[in-house]
Design a protein around this motif. Structure first.
Motif, PDB file in Angstrom:
ATOM      1  N   PHE A  89       0.940  -1.152   0.051  1.00 52.51           N
ATOM      2  CA  PHE A  89      -0.021   0.183  -0.081  1.00 52.51           C
ATOM      3  C   PHE A  89       1.009   1.137   0.107  1.00 52.51           C
ATOM      4  O   PHE A  89       1.859   1.416   0.687  1.00 52.51           O
ATOM      5  CB  PHE A  89      -0.940   0.107   1.118  1.00 52.51           C
ATOM      6  CG  PHE A  89      -2.120  -1.231   1.186  1.00 52.51           C
ATOM      7  CD1 PHE A  89      -3.109  -0.828   0.521  1.00 52.51           C
ATOM      8  CD2 PHE A  89      -1.743  -2.295   1.499  1.00 52.51           C
ATOM      9  CE1 PHE A  89      -4.311  -1.417   0.616  1.00 52.51           C
ATOM     10  CE2 PHE A  89      -2.657  -3.317   1.577  1.00 52.51           C
ATOM     11  CZ  PHE A  89      -4.170  -2.921   1.072  1.00 52.51           C
ATOM     12  N   GLU A  91       1.168   5.507   0.078  1.00 51.68           N
ATOM     13  CA  GLU A  91       0.102   6.645   0.307  1.00 51.68           C
ATOM     14  C   GLU A  91       0.121   7.648  -0.913  1.00 51.68           C
ATOM     15  O   GLU A  91       0.853   7.603  -1.635  1.00 51.68           O
ATOM     16  CB  GLU A  91       0.715   7.245   1.515  1.00 51.68           C
ATOM     17  CG  GLU A  91       2.042   7.982   1.308  1.00 51.68           C
ATOM     18  CD  GLU A  91       3.293   6.988   1.148  1.00 51.68           C
ATOM     19  OE1 GLU A  91       4.321   7.487   0.901  1.00 51.68           O
ATOM     20  OE2 GLU A  91       3.009   5.992   1.595  1.00 51.68           O
ATOM     21  N   ARG A  92      -1.033   8.424  -0.773  1.00 56.69           N
ATOM     22  CA  ARG A  92      -1.219   9.580  -1.755  1.00 56.69           C
ATOM     23  C   ARG A  92      -1.008  10.898  -1.257  1.00 56.69           C
ATOM     24  O   ARG A  92      -0.782  11.736  -2.045  1.00 56.69           O
ATOM     25  CB  ARG A  92      -2.771   9.519  -2.485  1.00 56.69           C
ATOM     26  CG  ARG A  92      -2.853   8.382  -3.285  1.00 56.69           C
ATOM     27  CD  ARG A  92      -4.030   8.312  -4.306  1.00 56.69           C
ATOM     28  NE  ARG A  92      -4.073   7.473  -5.372  1.00 56.69           N
ATOM     29  CZ  ARG A  92      -4.978   7.451  -6.188  1.00 56.69           C
ATOM     30  NH1 ARG A  92      -5.866   8.561  -6.267  1.00 56.69           N
ATOM     31  NH2 ARG A  92      -4.965   6.684  -7.286  1.00 56.69           N
ATOM     32  N   ASP A  96      -0.635  10.434   5.226  1.00 58.44           N
ATOM     33  CA  ASP A  96      -0.942   9.052   5.189  1.00 58.44           C
ATOM     34  C   ASP A  96       0.137   8.084   5.108  1.00 58.44           C
ATOM     35  O   ASP A  96       0.046   6.776   4.732  1.00 58.44           O
ATOM     36  CB  ASP A  96      -2.012   8.600   3.847  1.00 58.44           C
ATOM     37  CG  ASP A  96      -3.350   9.532   4.331  1.00 58.44           C
ATOM     38  OD1 ASP A  96      -3.872   9.525   5.445  1.00 58.44           O
ATOM     39  OD2 ASP A  96      -4.150   9.858   3.082  1.00 58.44           O
ATOM     40  N   ALA A 100      -0.522   3.967   5.452  1.00 59.25           N
ATOM     41  CA  ALA A 100      -0.082   3.032   4.279  1.00 59.25           C
ATOM     42  C   ALA A 100       0.917   2.072   5.033  1.00 59.25           C
ATOM     43  O   ALA A 100       0.914   0.624   4.789  1.00 59.25           O
ATOM     44  CB  ALA A 100       0.817   3.763   3.313  1.00 59.25           C
ATOM     45  N   ALA A 472      -7.086   5.732   5.422  1.00 58.85           N
ATOM     46  CA  ALA A 472      -6.405   7.193   5.009  1.00 58.85           C
ATOM     47  C   ALA A 472      -7.613   8.147   4.692  1.00 58.85           C
ATOM     48  O   ALA A 472      -8.428   8.047   4.219  1.00 58.85           O
ATOM     49  CB  ALA A 472      -5.414   6.968   3.901  1.00 58.85           C
ATOM     50  N   PRO A 476      -5.329   4.676  -0.377  1.00 55.89           N
ATOM     51  CA  PRO A 476      -4.028   4.538  -0.868  1.00 55.89           C
ATOM     52  C   PRO A 476      -3.861   3.696  -2.346  1.00 55.89           C
ATOM     53  O   PRO A 476      -4.965   3.081  -2.638  1.00 55.89           O
ATOM     54  CB  PRO A 476      -3.303   3.623   0.140  1.00 55.89           C
ATOM     55  CG  PRO A 476      -4.609   3.077   0.670  1.00 55.89           C
ATOM     56  CD  PRO A 476      -5.613   4.006   0.627  1.00 55.89           C
TER      57      PRO A 476
END
Length: 640
Positions: A89, A91-92, A96, A100, A472, A476
């Motif tokens: 995973f 994060e964006r 986050d 993740a 999140a 993600p």
């Protein structure tokens, strides 16, 4: 026991049923079921024949079955099952990062709770044998606090004839308008589930329906295993009495709904409206064909060759037996009694006249080389189509080959397998996306908590996760990669990095600790193992502490004795706040000042002065660097 909210919801559904509110829905489901059943029935019959060919326990005991289908299927299945697909995973957004990382820990922990190793075997088996495997990921176990996936038997699955896949493309085009399966459940199973209503209206099935695919599937599978029809052995009384139910996804009143019905689609016992048109079934294809549901399966390629090889082998076996037990011609003028020719020890047969040519065998055609050629040709065709050479099947090649040729064959085989692994990665990615959505939907804030066991180099530790730890702000990204492909890429990067690092280490300004950490990751070490080998320096620990203030957009002063390179590496992890940029600019100014002072020290040494003094001989001011760095912080203070 059911909670009060669920009881009220089921009572409302019961009322809608009593008021005949679902009559139109039931009529729609019946029509869709009939359409799907008539469309897929020939396919189920063909699959049943292939299951017999795969493992036919009712074949003639005097005949032999060729295991080509079993061998090729197991070879491919072993390769793809061993090549574990790893999920990660990502994060964006900066906030986050920890979420993740927590999701990665949670995914590894749930792998065991969900029994995903067994599910993956069944999923891969179905995909390779039937062309497409199906996994239902809809339920969330409140006791384990984990999603509960389930593999759907393709021989009980009914679908929209127009569908290319379960959920179509990214725009939802060519998705299944409706699909579902027949199941059999006992009264106890229905009550324990706690999600069904109107159970008193169900009638247990004492006889099977001619149009029941779940009953037909049981019959066909039992026949392939040499068993009697299991339908004759269903108990008709008690808690183990079975009900034949239909679980169905369809669109009704503009919404995607999931409905369970019994009594031949006359009584609804479960009704659920989904939040979108997405169907929580993850489909996995082996050899997909664009714009087509079925694609190509292993039996599609191997079945005819297996049957042909079996025919030739049985004909050859009969020919060999006939040569061991030949027929004879005898002269009736010399041997008057036919029964005198029956075998017997120490037996004397009277012959009228000379014994020459009284008896001779009938000449027969022996098994020729053409039969062996055909068998080898069929075997080679199967190996080429599926990339399963003798060595991949665990056998020594009959032909002597050079090491270079064997390496090329092995590399090309892996390339073919990697294509299937990448295709499997599509479904694995959709699986973990749906896994995350279930947590996002069912894991309640301030209510749910899950203890996750994390194993590391320093031992096992237990970490509690709440909703804030695993959900999140922005969903993600999910990355899924083949273990074999990842390992191959890692080894290539490790070799290149090792060569490059040897050159970089000669530069006194190089970040050697970063290079060693990178080398550790490429070697395959975990993060905690690398941290033990290369513990954080005091500058790195101080920079991590400063990041907490920078993440709140607070100014942090730069110390004279800071290792600026180490600080800059750590501060790059901070979100893009103005305080971060001000602090980084201060570090750059500090580096410039240190360079100027180093040049001054070099000049002093050339002039015979002590290196630690200023040109005038006065001792250096310890606040000089701060005085030069401070304007940078003051300049950015207004922006902050």
């Amino acid at each position: 026991k059911l909670d009060s909210g669920l009881v009220e919801e089921l009572n409302q559904l019961q009322k809608r049923t009593d008021e005949n509110g679902f009559s139109n829905l039931l009529e729609q489901v019946k029509a869709e079921y009939k359409l799907s059943y008539d469309y897929l029935k020939p396919k189920w019959e063909e699959w049943a024949l292939r299951l017999k060919l795969y493992n036919n326990q009712k074949r003639d005991k005097e005949a032999v079955g060729d295991p080509l289908l079993f061998t090729v299927h197991q070879t491919l299945l072993a390769s793809l099952y061993e090549d574990t697909l790893t999920v990660n995973f990502v994060e964006r957004e900066e906030g986050d990062v920890d979420v993740a990382e927590n999701l990665n820990y949670l995914a590894k922990y749930d792998y065991t709770d969900m029994g995903k190793d067994e599910l993956d075997y069944e999923w891969d088996w179905d995909a390779s044998f039937f062309g497409r495997g199906l996994q239902l990921l809809m339920e969330f176990d409140r006791k384990l606090k984990a999603p509960m996936p389930e593999v759907i038997d393709p021989m009980t699955f009914l679908r929209d004839p127009r569908a290319h896949s379960v959920n179509g493309d990214r725009k939802g085009r060519n998705r299944a308008r409706f699909c579902g399966r027949e199941v059999r459940m006992t009264k106890q199973e229905l009550e324990d589930a706690g999600i069904y209503f109107n159970l008193e209206a169900l009638d247990a099935d004492k006889t099977s329906s001619q149009e029941s695919n779940v009953d037909r599937n049981r019959e066909l599978r039992a026949a392939a295993q040499g068993l009697s029809d299991t339908r004759a052995f269903n108990p008709s009384k008690g808690d183990n009495q079975e009900y034949r139910l239909l679980e169905w996804f369809t669109i009704w009143n503009g919404k995607r709904v999931f409905v369970t019905s019994g009594n031949n689609q006359k009584t609804i016992i479960r009704y659920q409206e989904l939040s979108s048109l997405f169907i929580p079934i993850i489909d996995r294809a082996m050899y997909p064909i664009s714009h087509d549901w079925d694609g190509v399966s292993v039996p599609d390629i191997i079945e005819d060759k297996t049957r042909a090889r079996s025919v030739i082998q049985n004909l050859g076996l009969r020919g060999i037996k006939s040569n061991l037990h030949p027929m004879y011609l005898y002269d009736t003028n010399k041997i008057n009694n036919r029964f005198d020719l029956d075998f017997g020890f120490n037996k004397h047969i009277p012959v009228n006249g000379p014994t020459n040519n009284a008896l001779e065998p009938v000449q027969r055609q022996h098994v020729g080389t053409d039969a062996d050629w055909i068998l080898k040709m069929l075997d080679t065709a199967a190996q080429k189509a599926t990339a399963t050479p003798d060595m991949a099947q665990g056998m020594v090649s009959q032909q002597d080959r050079t090491l270079g040729e064997l390496n090329k064959v092995d590399a090309n085989k892996d390339r073919r397998y990697s294509l299937s692994a990448r295709i499997f990665g599509w479904s694995e990615k959709r699986f973990w996306q749906q896994w995350y959505r279930l947590y996002k939907t069912h894991f309640k804030k301030d209510i749910d908590e899950k203890i996750v066991r994390i194993r590391g180099a320093l031992g096992t530790k237990f970490r509690p996760f709440t909703r804030e730890n695993i959900v999140a702000f922005i969903d993600p990204d999910v990355e899924v990669e083949s273990k074999a492909i990842v390992e191959s890429d890692r080894m290539k990067k490790l070799q290149l990095w090792n060569n490059y690092l040897g050159l970089v280490m000669a530069d006194p300004n190089s970040n050697k600790r970063y290079g060693l950490r990178k080398m550790g990751r490429l070697t395959g070490l975990d993060k905690d193992e690398i941290d033990i080998l290369l513990p954080a320096t005091i500058d790195e620990m101080k920079a991590e502490d400063e990041n907490q203030a920078l993440n709140l957009n607070k100014l942090v002063e730069v110390d004279v004795i800071d290792d600026d390179i180490a600080h800059l590496e750590i501060h790059n992890k901070v979100a893009d706040f103005s305080a971060k940029y001000a602090h980084i600019q201060a570090h750059k100014r500090s580096m410039l000042l240190k360079k100027v002072m180093a040049m001054q020290n070099a000049q002093q040494q050339g002039q015979g002065q002590n290196p630690g003094q200023t040109p005038g001989g006065a001792p250096p001011n310890p606040d000089v660097q701060k005085e030069l760095v401070a304007p940078t912080l003051q300049k950015n203070n207004a922006t902050v």
